[in-house]
Enzyme design. Structure first.
Site, PDB file in Angstrom:
ATOM      1  N   ASP A  19       2.195   5.065  -6.129  1.00  0.00           N
ATOM      2  CA  ASP A  19       3.184   4.738  -5.502  1.00  0.00           C
ATOM      3  C   ASP A  19       4.026   5.127  -4.909  1.00  0.00           C
ATOM      4  OD1 ASP A  19       1.407   2.597  -6.767  1.00  0.00           O
ATOM      5  OD2 ASP A  19       3.342   2.796  -8.465  1.00  0.00           O
ATOM      6  N   GLU A 200      -0.169  -5.905  -0.607  1.00  0.00           N
ATOM      7  CA  GLU A 200       1.968  -5.318  -1.428  1.00  0.00           C
ATOM      8  C   GLU A 200       1.935  -3.611  -0.527  1.00  0.00           C
ATOM      9  OE1 GLU A 200      -0.047  -4.672  -5.179  1.00  0.00           O
ATOM     10  OE2 GLU A 200      -1.678  -3.454  -4.728  1.00  0.00           O
TER      11      GLU A 200
END
Length: 553
Positions: A19, A200
């Protein structure tokens, strides 16, 4: 814009570093990555040339900022966003308290998650960060956008727990007031995603009169992708990129970097655009990513139509790419051997969940040793005495020496290869009435009918240190031990190292981290009997068909 004599080898952040969020401040580049249940929270990495990186610090390092006791496996710190504005570094993150299991075994059940989003700031990237400002709990993957007019906006994915609804129900936006230290004004649903689903990881950018929205889609497995949309207005409507996904490996099982998605953009001093993204490198004969989700980087170009694409337009991640024209800046590497001579834990090492490490270990009670206090089981999500570092290569050797005198079977300490509380291989020393002091292997296997497997105990002498060793070559793992003055004794194997991966798990369970190797100590009687470790060696190496064929430790 690029010097084709300089190359970047991906991944730039090997091992469990997912991420990525990137920012440039002057000539310095910083990447923030998720840490989940590992403490301290958020890894911050530093580079000056986008080729060479070093781990700089972990900012969430005290109880007032982060307490993850009780956070389930693969919960805790998700998807940080790092930005710089107004003379401050801004770090946004989620602390996930419950992943959410459906009340029924399908989309018709409820899926309840607790995802709390926070903001911390610091004038220095490596300084002390503020206590957190609570933002919201409507979803996860929050990101802060600093608009040209000075206003700030939070975007995050919105979670919908209701039965029969799309869990990933879209990207929402709300203004943040620095003066009031809270979100203000209406919440806008600005993007509902594409048929890939699992929308997302949003980030917003402004360029040439457009707002560009970057999202991750397809789930963080083999179908992962980076999607782009744009709008003239901040609140939309947003039009999709003509190619929909600007980066994915979902249709390329032949390439090294799989699971490509969850990206962020940075512009170099000379105007070149690069995109960092997560990826995975599966073991070829297992299809499992023991190194977890790693961070890679790709050069990008803005096309004449105003859309972003990879340099060749193919939209796939490459293992080697052109570096920008920047002066090379190499950092010293981490030492292979840590002797625990400092009063602080070496930066490569972390522990689990607790903001009170003094309850778990000490580097000062016996100087020159890492002392672990026996605490809860390897299955605990509260107070585990476990200190470990990331596995960052498919092949490595690790060794430690243990001084430990247990007096009952409920006391254990040793060397562990760990993914989470239900996936590990553990070489430990214990004691019982039948065998006395002994060494044994315990494995927790997520893909077998019998999940808890024990090796035969081997008696060892009391009052003597014992060397513990592990050799990992892709999916093969061997343990060995040695009493001072004797030869290494290899224990039966190989064990299956591929269980230490996201993929080795029942469907629908949270598995988002990566393999660690380290030391731990348990005392299930509650007496907190300590174990002392004199040093720890972690050495990455090439593949060995017989890792004991030569004594390379």
């Amino acid at each position: 814009m690029t010097d084709h004599t300089a190359r970047i080898r991906n991944p730039i952040l090997p091992g469990f570093n997912p991420d990525p969020s990137i920012v440039r401040v002057g000539d310095d580049y910083y990447i923030a990555t998720s840490t989940f249940e590992w403490y301290p929270g958020v890894q911050l990495h530093h580079s000056r040339d986008l080729i060479h990186w070093r781990l700089l610090t972990r900012p969430l390092n005290r109880a007032s900022q982060l307490n993850m006791l009780g956070d389930p496996d693969s919960c805790g710190i998700w998807a940080p966003c790092l930005s710089y504005a107004d003379g401050l570094f801004w770090l946004i993150y989620t602390d996930v308290k419950r992943y959410g299991r459906t009340t029924q075994g399908s989309a018709t059940g409820a899926s309840l998650r607790d995802t709390h989003n926070y903001l911390v700031t610091s004038p220095r990237i490596d300084g002390e960060w503020s206590d957190p400002v609570y933002l919201n709990s409507s979803g996860f993957d929050p990101s802060l956008f600093h608009d040209d007019d000075g206003r700030k906006y939070l975007v995050n994915m919105r979670w919908d727990h209701r039965p029969g609804c799309n869990r990933f129900s879209g990207i929402v936006l709300q203004e943040y007031s620095p003066a009031e230290r809270k979100l203000v004004g209406p919440v806008h649903l600005i993007f509902q995603g594409t048929p890939l689903g699992f929308t997302e990881g949003p980030h917003l950018y402004q360029r040439n009169g457009y707002y560009y929205l970057l999202t991750a889609e397809g789930g963080t497995g083999w179908g992962h992708a980076v999607t782009m949309a744009r709008s003239r207005e901040l609140t939309g409507p947003y039009e999709l990129h003509p190619d929909v996904s600007i980066l994915t490996a979902r249709n390329r099982p032949d390439i090294e970097l799989q699971r490509a998605g969850h990206a962020d953009l940075v512009e170099t001093q000379k105007g070149a655009t690069y995109m960092v993204h997560l990826c995975g490198r599966p073991i070829r004969n297992r299809g499992r990513c023991t190194l977890g989700r790693e961070t890679a980087i790709q050069p990008m170009v803005w096309s004449e139509d105003g859309w972003l694409r990879t340099v060749d337009g193919a939209g796939v991640p490459y293992s080697e790419v052109a570096a920008p024209v920047l002066k090379e800046h190499v950092f010293p590497g981490s030492p292979e051997r840590e002797d625990f001579d400092s009063s602080s834990l070496p930066l490569d090492f972390q522990w689990l969940r607790s903001p009170w490490p003094e309850e778990l270990f000490s580097l000062t009670e016996r100087p020159g040793y890492l002392r672990l206090y026996g605490r809860e089981t390897l299955g605990s999500i509260f107070r585990q005495s476990l200190v470990a570092r990331r596995q960052q290569s498919h092949c490595f050797s690790a060794e430690t020496v243990l001084e430990y005198e247990p007096d009952r079977f409920q006391q254990m300490a040793g060397l562990v290869c760990y993914y989470n509380s239900s996936k590990f291989h553990y070489l430990y020393v214990s004691h019982d009435a039948e065998f006395g002091k002994h060494i044994r292997v315990m494995s927790c296997l997520p893909d077998q009918v019998q999940s808890d497997v024990f090796g035969a105990p081997v008696g060892i002498p009391t009052g003597a240190p014992v060397d513990l060793r592990v050799e990992v070559d892709f999916e093969r793992l061997y343990f060995a031990y040695r009493i001072e003055g004797r030869e290494w004794s290899r224990l039966p194997g190989p064990l299956d190292a591929s269980i230490l991966s996201d993929e080795a798990a029942p469907p629908g369970t949270p598995n988002f981290t990566g393999a660690f190797v380290g030391v731990c100590c348990q005392d299930l009687a509650g007496t907190r009997r300590p174990a002392d470790f004199d040093y720890f060696v972690y050495r990455e190496r090439s593949y060995h068909a017989d890792p004991f064929g030569e004594d390379h430790l």
